[in-house]
Write an enzyme that holds these catalytic residues in place. Sequence first.
Site, PDB file in Angstrom:
ATOM      1  N   LYS A 114       0.819  -1.222   0.000  1.00  0.00           N
ATOM      2  CA  LYS A 114       0.000   0.000   0.000  1.00  0.00           C
ATOM      3  C   LYS A 114       0.847   1.263   0.000  1.00  0.00           C
ATOM      4  CE  LYS A 114      -4.374  -1.696   1.486  1.00  0.00           C
ATOM      5  NZ  LYS A 114      -5.591  -1.504   2.236  1.00  0.00           N
ATOM      6  N   LYS A 207      -4.893  -9.543  -6.262  1.00  0.00           N
ATOM      7  CA  LYS A 207      -6.151  -9.745  -5.547  1.00  0.00           C
ATOM      8  C   LYS A 207      -7.192  -8.715  -5.977  1.00  0.00           C
ATOM      9  CE  LYS A 207      -6.591  -7.436  -1.063  1.00  0.00           C
ATOM     10  NZ  LYS A 207      -7.986  -6.993  -1.081  1.00  0.00           N
ATOM     11  N   LYS A 210     -10.759  -3.093  -3.411  1.00  0.00           N
ATOM     12  CA  LYS A 210     -11.537  -1.854  -3.503  1.00  0.00           C
ATOM     13  C   LYS A 210     -10.704  -0.736  -4.086  1.00  0.00           C
ATOM     14  CE  LYS A 210     -13.732  -2.474   0.940  1.00  0.00           C
ATOM     15  NZ  LYS A 210     -12.770  -2.317   2.016  1.00  0.00           N
TER      16      LYS A 210
HETATM   17  P1  ATP Z   1      -8.598  -2.067   0.561  1.00  0.00           P
HETATM   18  O1  ATP Z   1      -8.076  -2.202  -0.838  1.00  0.00           O
HETATM   19  O2  ATP Z   1      -9.071  -0.691   0.931  1.00  0.00           O
HETATM   20  O3  ATP Z   1      -7.683  -2.689   1.601  1.00  0.00           O
HETATM   21  P2  ATP Z   1     -10.095  -4.519   0.545  1.00  0.00           P
HETATM   22  O4  ATP Z   1     -10.858  -4.878  -0.662  1.00  0.00           O
HETATM   23  O5  ATP Z   1      -8.799  -5.235   0.798  1.00  0.00           O
HETATM   24  O6  ATP Z   1      -9.922  -2.939   0.555  1.00  0.00           O
HETATM   25  P3  ATP Z   1     -10.730  -4.687   3.342  1.00  0.00           P
HETATM   26  O7  ATP Z   1     -11.765  -3.858   3.997  1.00  0.00           O
HETATM   27  O8  ATP Z   1      -9.297  -4.358   3.562  1.00  0.00           O
HETATM   28  O9  ATP Z   1     -11.067  -4.736   1.786  1.00  0.00           O
HETATM   29  O10 ATP Z   1     -10.957  -6.192   3.778  1.00  0.00           O
HETATM   30  C1  ATP Z   1     -12.196  -6.679   4.294  1.00  0.00           C
HETATM   31  C2  ATP Z   1     -12.185  -8.188   4.303  1.00  0.00           C
HETATM   32  O11 ATP Z   1     -12.270  -8.673   2.962  1.00  0.00           O
HETATM   33  C3  ATP Z   1     -10.902  -8.792   4.900  1.00  0.00           C
HETATM   34  O12 ATP Z   1     -11.249  -9.940   5.661  1.00  0.00           O
HETATM   35  C4  ATP Z   1     -10.116  -9.197   3.679  1.00  0.00           C
HETATM   36  O13 ATP Z   1      -9.237 -10.270   3.954  1.00  0.00           O
HETATM   37  C5  ATP Z   1     -11.226  -9.608   2.746  1.00  0.00           C
HETATM   38  N1  ATP Z   1     -10.809  -9.501   1.355  1.00  0.00           N
HETATM   39  C6  ATP Z   1     -10.404  -8.369   0.736  1.00  0.00           C
HETATM   40  N2  ATP Z   1     -10.108  -8.626  -0.542  1.00  0.00           N
HETATM   41  C7  ATP Z   1     -10.330  -9.962  -0.735  1.00  0.00           C
HETATM   42  C8  ATP Z   1     -10.205 -10.835  -1.843  1.00  0.00           C
HETATM   43  N3  ATP Z   1      -9.801 -10.383  -3.035  1.00  0.00           N
HETATM   44  N4  ATP Z   1     -10.526 -12.142  -1.680  1.00  0.00           N
HETATM   45  C9  ATP Z   1     -10.953 -12.611  -0.485  1.00  0.00           C
HETATM   46  N5  ATP Z   1     -11.087 -11.846   0.603  1.00  0.00           N
HETATM   47  C10 ATP Z   1     -10.781 -10.530   0.485  1.00  0.00           C
HETATM   48 MG    MG Z   2      -7.572  -4.673   2.428  1.00  0.00          MG
END
Ligand code: ATP
Ligand code: MG
Length: 345
Positions: A114, A207, A210
């Site tokens: 990040k 992955k 968001k």
């Molecule tokens: P950011 O990019 O802002 O970190 P994010 O998509 O990673 O957003 P988070 O809020 O950080 O979302 O994570 C929320 C939950 O979703 C966590 O348990 C994380 O492990 C899970 N998660 C995030 N992305 C994935 C993915 N691609 N596959 C499975 N689980 C995910």
């Molecule tokens: Mg995340």
Amino acid sequence: MAFKEKVFSGVQPTGNLHLGNYLGAIKKFVELQDRYDCIYCVVDLHAITVWQEPTELPKAIREVTAAFIACGIDPKTHIVFNQSQVAEHAELAWVFNCIARLGWLNRMTQFKEKAGKDRENASVGLYAYPTLMAADILVYRATHVPVGEDQKQHLELSRDIAQKFNNDFSDSIRARGFNDGLFFPQPEPIIQGPATRVMSLRDGTKKMSKSEPSDQSRINLTDDPDAIALKIRRAKTDPEPLPHDEKALEARPEADNLVGIYAALANISKAEVLRQHGGAQFSAFKPALSDLLVAKLSPITAEMRRLNGDPGYIDSVLADGSDRARVLAAETMKAVKDIVGLVRR
Ligand code: ATP
Ligand code: MG
């Protein structure tokens, strides 16, 4: 001492919730409600480790809350709230900043990813993110944490912090009457099933996220059926038909991802998906996957839309949840102060 089993997890209000958040986290949150007392948190203090527009953030917090409820989390039986309403998270995080070692945090891959190349310009909060996450979990002395695979390393750090706290203060903990000198449990990650790491639709090695700029890389929980069908149709694949054998997916990340998504949505194994669709071309498998996505997601999307139109209700859920969370967190924080030797009234 046996700790009372309890589930904690959180999701950041950092933008559009996507299929990875649903399959890796929120769907598990829903399933665990039958077996455990659960605390589900909209982690807004984590979100501000990177810039969030103050005019957008409240909407994002309410949207994650709406998604929790729309997916089937029951905020009456369990606890749903936003992190910043329970100050004990930040308070315990400070104590943990004094427990965790720089060397431990320096190994965290999420910070490296990040912060990117401009590390000097990353916030201190982004670096300390994992100690706040440890506090989120341990302020409730939670024992089980459902997360996606990307959070495994942070969970390990939480376990290390719990253990070092228990070791450093073992005499004080014993003197306070906690059995075995153990105050914090070692929280267990729950990372299971065929979609613990949902990958980008454009690149099977990254992955789904968001914060990825391309909207084509993810299925958002707010996407309508046409958008879902288009994104799946355009999803990167290879020219081979689906294999019959799961082993053959290992060298084919994009195929593996789509099969994993199908399996998780249908509540079956990847092997079972290949029994049903092995030998099929993507031109046949993709429409089947789109149909399944639409069938599973459209009720959620509709309910999210309804809840997003009722911010008063969402705010009342967050107020009630944070009142109940604060009682539990305050109890832990009092004990932590006594254990550490901080004078309190
Ligand atoms: P950011 O990019 O802002 O970190 P994010 O998509 O990673 O957003 P988070 O809020 O950080 O979302 O994570 C929320 C939950 O979703 C966590 O348990 C994380 O492990 C899970 N998660 C995030 N992305 C994935 C993915 N691609 N596959 C499975 N689980 C995910
Ligand atoms: Mg995340």
